[in-house]
Structure formats: C-alpha cells, structure tokens
Design an enzyme around this catalytic site. Sequence first.
Site, PDB file in Angstrom:
ATOM      1  N   THR A   1       0.983  -1.216  -0.131  1.00 39.08           N
ATOM      2  CA  THR A   1       0.122  -0.087  -0.188  1.00 39.08           C
ATOM      3  C   THR A   1       0.815   1.337  -0.012  1.00 39.08           C
ATOM      4  OG1 THR A   1      -1.584   1.214   1.482  1.00 39.08           O
ATOM      5  CG2 THR A   1      -0.166  -0.287   2.559  1.00 39.08           C
ATOM      6  N   ASP A   2       0.380   2.447  -0.366  1.00 46.35           N
ATOM      7  CA  ASP A   2       0.918   3.711  -0.210  1.00 46.35           C
ATOM      8  C   ASP A   2       1.037   4.081   1.073  1.00 46.35           C
ATOM      9  OD1 ASP A   2      -1.706   4.238  -0.193  1.00 46.35           O
ATOM     10  OD2 ASP A   2      -1.599   5.986  -1.685  1.00 46.35           O
ATOM     11  N   GLU A   3       0.155   3.648   1.943  1.00 46.49           N
ATOM     12  CA  GLU A   3       0.042   3.752   3.359  1.00 46.49           C
ATOM     13  C   GLU A   3       1.578   3.716   4.069  1.00 46.49           C
ATOM     14  OE1 GLU A   3      -3.524   3.336   5.508  1.00 46.49           O
ATOM     15  OE2 GLU A   3      -4.631   3.136   3.796  1.00 46.49           O
TER      16      GLU A   3
ATOM     17  N   TYR B   1      -1.893  -0.817  10.740  1.00 47.19           N
ATOM     18  CA  TYR B   1      -2.034  -1.471   9.632  1.00 47.19           C
ATOM     19  C   TYR B   1      -0.896  -1.081   8.804  1.00 47.19           C
ATOM     20  CZ  TYR B   1      -3.147  -1.669   4.679  1.00 47.19           C
ATOM     21  OH  TYR B   1      -3.169  -2.181   3.292  1.00 47.19           O
TER      22      TYR B   1
ATOM     23  N   LYS C   1       2.171  -3.505   7.295  1.00 46.53           N
ATOM     24  CA  LYS C   1       2.746  -3.670   5.879  1.00 46.53           C
ATOM     25  C   LYS C   1       4.028  -3.355   5.450  1.00 46.53           C
ATOM     26  CE  LYS C   1       0.085  -4.844   2.867  1.00 46.53           C
ATOM     27  NZ  LYS C   1      -0.099  -6.145   2.219  1.00 46.53           N
TER      28      LYS C   1
HETATM   29  N1  LIG Z   1      -7.970  -1.912  -0.521  1.00 48.08           N
HETATM   30  C1  LIG Z   1      -6.997  -0.998  -0.712  1.00 48.08           C
HETATM   31  O1  LIG Z   1      -7.472   0.204  -0.969  1.00 48.08           O
HETATM   32  C2  LIG Z   1      -5.571  -1.188  -0.694  1.00 48.08           C
HETATM   33  C3  LIG Z   1      -4.745  -0.467  -0.956  1.00 48.08           C
HETATM   34  C4  LIG Z   1      -3.472  -0.538  -1.191  1.00 48.08           C
HETATM   35  C5  LIG Z   1      -2.900  -2.036  -0.890  1.00 48.08           C
HETATM   36  N2  LIG Z   1      -3.743  -2.895  -0.637  1.00 48.08           N
HETATM   37  C6  LIG Z   1      -3.338  -4.153  -0.161  1.00 48.08           C
HETATM   38  O2  LIG Z   1      -3.863  -5.177  -1.051  1.00 48.08           O
HETATM   39  C7  LIG Z   1      -4.119  -6.388  -0.197  1.00 48.08           C
HETATM   40  C8  LIG Z   1      -5.600  -6.806  -0.706  1.00 48.08           C
HETATM   41  O3  LIG Z   1      -6.543  -5.862  -0.254  1.00 48.08           O
HETATM   42  P1  LIG Z   1      -7.824  -5.959  -0.065  1.00 48.08           P
HETATM   43  O4  LIG Z   1      -8.395  -4.752   0.094  1.00 48.08           O
HETATM   44  O5  LIG Z   1      -8.289  -7.061  -1.018  1.00 48.08           O
HETATM   45  O6  LIG Z   1      -8.273  -6.547   1.231  1.00 48.08           O
HETATM   46  P2  LIG Z   1      -9.363  -7.505   1.741  1.00 48.08           P
HETATM   47  O7  LIG Z   1      -9.142  -7.336   3.511  1.00 48.08           O
HETATM   48  O8  LIG Z   1     -10.595  -7.381   0.980  1.00 48.08           O
HETATM   49  O9  LIG Z   1      -8.982  -8.818   1.569  1.00 48.08           O
HETATM   50  C9  LIG Z   1      -7.845  -9.778   2.203  1.00 48.08           C
HETATM   51  C10 LIG Z   1      -8.163 -11.061   1.884  1.00 48.08           C
HETATM   52  O10 LIG Z   1      -7.000 -11.977   2.753  1.00 48.08           O
HETATM   53  C11 LIG Z   1      -7.524 -13.028   3.422  1.00 48.08           C
HETATM   54  N3  LIG Z   1      -6.891 -13.319   4.440  1.00 48.08           N
HETATM   55  C12 LIG Z   1      -6.638 -12.688   5.628  1.00 48.08           C
HETATM   56  N4  LIG Z   1      -5.819 -13.087   6.588  1.00 48.08           N
HETATM   57  C13 LIG Z   1      -5.485 -14.362   6.114  1.00 48.08           C
HETATM   58  C14 LIG Z   1      -4.646 -15.504   6.413  1.00 48.08           C
HETATM   59  N5  LIG Z   1      -4.107 -15.342   7.613  1.00 48.08           N
HETATM   60  N6  LIG Z   1      -4.614 -16.513   5.506  1.00 48.08           N
HETATM   61  C15 LIG Z   1      -5.119 -16.503   4.293  1.00 48.08           C
HETATM   62  N7  LIG Z   1      -5.824 -15.574   3.950  1.00 48.08           N
HETATM   63  C16 LIG Z   1      -6.072 -14.481   4.743  1.00 48.08           C
HETATM   64  C17 LIG Z   1      -9.035 -12.539   3.722  1.00 48.08           C
HETATM   65  O11 LIG Z   1      -9.915 -13.929   3.999  1.00 48.08           O
HETATM   66  C18 LIG Z   1      -9.654 -11.756   2.489  1.00 48.08           C
HETATM   67  O12 LIG Z   1     -10.161 -12.434   1.701  1.00 48.08           O
HETATM   68  C19 LIG Z   1      -3.843  -6.219   1.000  1.00 48.08           C
HETATM   69  O13 LIG Z   1      -2.486  -7.023   0.946  1.00 48.08           O
HETATM   70  C20 LIG Z   1      -3.713  -4.537   1.148  1.00 48.08           C
HETATM   71  O14 LIG Z   1      -2.617  -4.363   2.285  1.00 48.08           O
HETATM   72  C21 LIG Z   1      -5.298  -2.541  -0.513  1.00 48.08           C
END
Ligand SMILES: NC(=O)c1ccc[n+]([C@@H]2O[C@H](COP(=O)([O-])OP(=O)(O)OC[C@H]3O[C@@H](n4cnc5c(N)ncnc54)[C@H](O)[C@@H]3O)[C@@H](O)[C@H]2O)c1
Length: 354
Positions: free
Chosen positions: A133-135, A159, A163
């Site tokens: 993430t950019d965070e 969080y 990350k």
């Molecule tokens: N949503 C955003 O805006 C955003 C922005 C930047 C980066 N990200 C990164 O992208 C990735 C996906 O984000 P997202 O929004 O889809 O998240 P999300 O919370 O919607 O999905 C996370 C998924 O991971 C699974 N999970 C959690 N713990 C687990 C474990 N111990 N073992 C196996 N599976 C597990 C959950 O069941 C879920 O399906 C993350 O790494 C997040 O940090 C997200």
Amino acid sequence: MKILITGGAGFIGSAVIRYILTNTKNTVINLDSLTYAGNTESIPTKLKSENYFFQKKDICNVNDLKFIFNTYQPDAVMHLAAESHVDRSIDGPATFIHTNLVGTFNMLECARNYWQKLPEDKRANFRFHHISTDEVYGDLHGTDDLFTETTPYSPSSPYSASKAGSDHLVRAWHRTYGLPVIVTNCSNNYGPYHFPEKLIPHMILNALHGKPLPVYGDGCQIRDWLYVEDHARALYKVVTEGEVGETYNVGGHNEKKNIDVVNMICDLLEELAPEKPAGINEYRELITFVTDRPGHDARYAIDASKIECELGWVPEETFDTGLRKTVQWYLDNRQWWERVLSGKYQLGRLGVND
Ligand SMILES: NC(=O)c1ccc[n+]([C@@H]2O[C@H](COP(=O)([O-])OP(=O)(O)OC[C@H]3O[C@@H](n4cnc5c(N)ncnc54)[C@H](O)[C@@H]3O)[C@@H](O)[C@H]2O)c1
C-alpha cells in the site's frame, strides 16, 4: 502459468482472479483463510472453470503453505492476503502483526524452499509478487509532493506499519537469498465487490438505507483513488512483465478530499436512485461529521510514472467514470451486499473449489 494468489477472496484479490480467468488461459490457485473480509461469492460461478482452484488455508500455518506449494507447483505467487482495515488495526493490532508480518514471513520461507529446488528454467522464471500500500510512506501533509518508489517509509497506523514491515521482509529475502520478488504499492482502491466497511461502499449503502454518512474530522483528508479493475490489470502486468527486485507504485491520478467523494456519491444516487428512504429529501442531508480517527493521515498521492513508462500501464477509469460504475454496480448487485450485511455470505463455506 500457474499463479498462486493469496487473499483471492478479498476485494482486490478477487478482481485479479476475475481478470486472469476472463482474459488469460492461466491457472489460478486461490489460497484464502476466509476471514470476515473473504467472500467466495466475489468470483462468479461462471468463471470457476478447471483452471480455478480454491483452498481454504491460512498463511500463518506453515503446513498449509507447504501443502499448497507441493501440490500445485506454482510458477508465480501474488501475495495479497492481509488484514487491511485501518480502523480495525487501531482497535486490535495483534491480528495485523500476525497476519501481515508472520504470514508474509511464512510465505517467503515456503516460497524460498520451493523455489530453491526448482529446475533451472523454472527457477529463473519464478516470481514472488508482494502487493502493498502507499500508506507505508506516511502522509504528505501540507505539500504538493507525490510518493515515489524511493520515498522513505514513515507509516502512521498499526496497519501501515505492519505492511511496511512485510515490504522490508520481502526486499530482504531478495537481497539475502536472491528470491525473485517484485513489490507494488498502490493507492486506495474502489469498485465492485468492495466490503461494506470501507468508505465508498459504506456511504453508498448507508445512503440507500437512509442512515447517517459519517465523515471523519472535517473530511478534508485527501486520497488518490484507483479503480480496482485498473489495479488488477496493473498487477497482472507487473507479475508477468515487471523486473525482478523492482518496486512499482500504482495510482489513479485521482486525488479527492473524502468530503468531495461523499458529495459525489450523494449526487450520483440522486440521479441513479432518486427514490429515497422515507423522510429523506436529499442524500446530502445524511452527511454527519464525526470525531477524527487517531493518527489520521492528511494526504496520500502516488507518482505512477514508473509503471506507466516502463510497463506501459495507465488507468482507464477517471474518478467520475469509475465512481459512476461503482454506484451502479451496488444498485444492480443487491444480493451480493445484502448477503454480506446479513452475514449469510459466511454460511456454508466449503474448503475446496466451491
Ligand atoms: N483496498 C485497498 O485500497 C488497498 C490499497 C493498497 C494496498 N492494499 C493491499 O492489497 C491487499 C489486498 O487488499 P484488499 O483490500 O483486497 O483486502 P481484503 O481485506 O478485502 O482481503 C484480504 C483477504 O485476505 C484473506 N486473509 C486474511 N488473513 C489471511 C490469512 N491469515 N491467510 C489467508 N488469507 C487471509 C481474507 O480472507 C481476505 O479474503 C492487501 O495486502 C492490502 O494491504 C489494499
């Protein structure tokens, strides 16, 4: 290619899987422990072919991971599984440390053991793509700067700190062991199948139910919004064409204040869902300012020129077009979000290939 995707039942992971199953002939192994954020209904049944395998496994369980690597012999890993909600990380940081740091460590160790034993040609082509993430960069309070791939890390929340730590582990596994990793850091995603606790779906669904639209502080925090399907396309490009050891920032060139996003949602709903709940004259009257989140970052903004110049990726959606599509999707897909709100999406979860 056989691509192991962790967190493929989540918001972004499911978009990546929909993209790969729709546009390529690759095989996908979706490893997800199905926390509250995981929803297998985000991958439509019609896409679940013989090229798609689902395994309900936990990245914190090393035996689970060894089983997956041995059974499926992936050519690439796209690691998205994480705890991802900032507010939840403030209320209960332990799970974030466990999943995001220990889970990523387990993934790296299992991938390394597997990769080291691969034959020469497969070893050279293997990729471990870590999605971040950019965070991790902190915030850009009071400046016009943009986050670049070399901006120093300065995370603010449990969080983003977890990350940031996971990104450091991934880069260390490249430097120390030569594991062929690539890291991407992206801005706030939005779009279809977004879990209703996140800002945009939360506002759409609260408005449709005539509930208050809670905006933190003065609502002037700025986020750079990226349509999730643009992101999925970027991630596939990176895992297939990106350079080993490199980092790519992914952003949508859509800097918006939170309050402006909420106003835009209200205006779109006026147009697309004019029949409002009883007693509501206009959606905007539901906006309610609430106490700000502790440590709330003021501004994030991404410089995505590297991925644009080197890999030729550009976002297709502007915020206007992407937000319109998103609001329309929530209006057209009530069943998906009603099952999330009622908790029914968690019933009857199967272990394999559901
Ligand atoms: N949503 C955003 O805006 C955003 C922005 C930047 C980066 N990200 C990164 O992208 C990735 C996906 O984000 P997202 O929004 O889809 O998240 P999300 O919370 O919607 O999905 C996370 C998924 O991971 C699974 N999970 C959690 N713990 C687990 C474990 N111990 N073992 C196996 N599976 C597990 C959950 O069941 C879920 O399906 C993350 O790494 C997040 O940090 C997200």
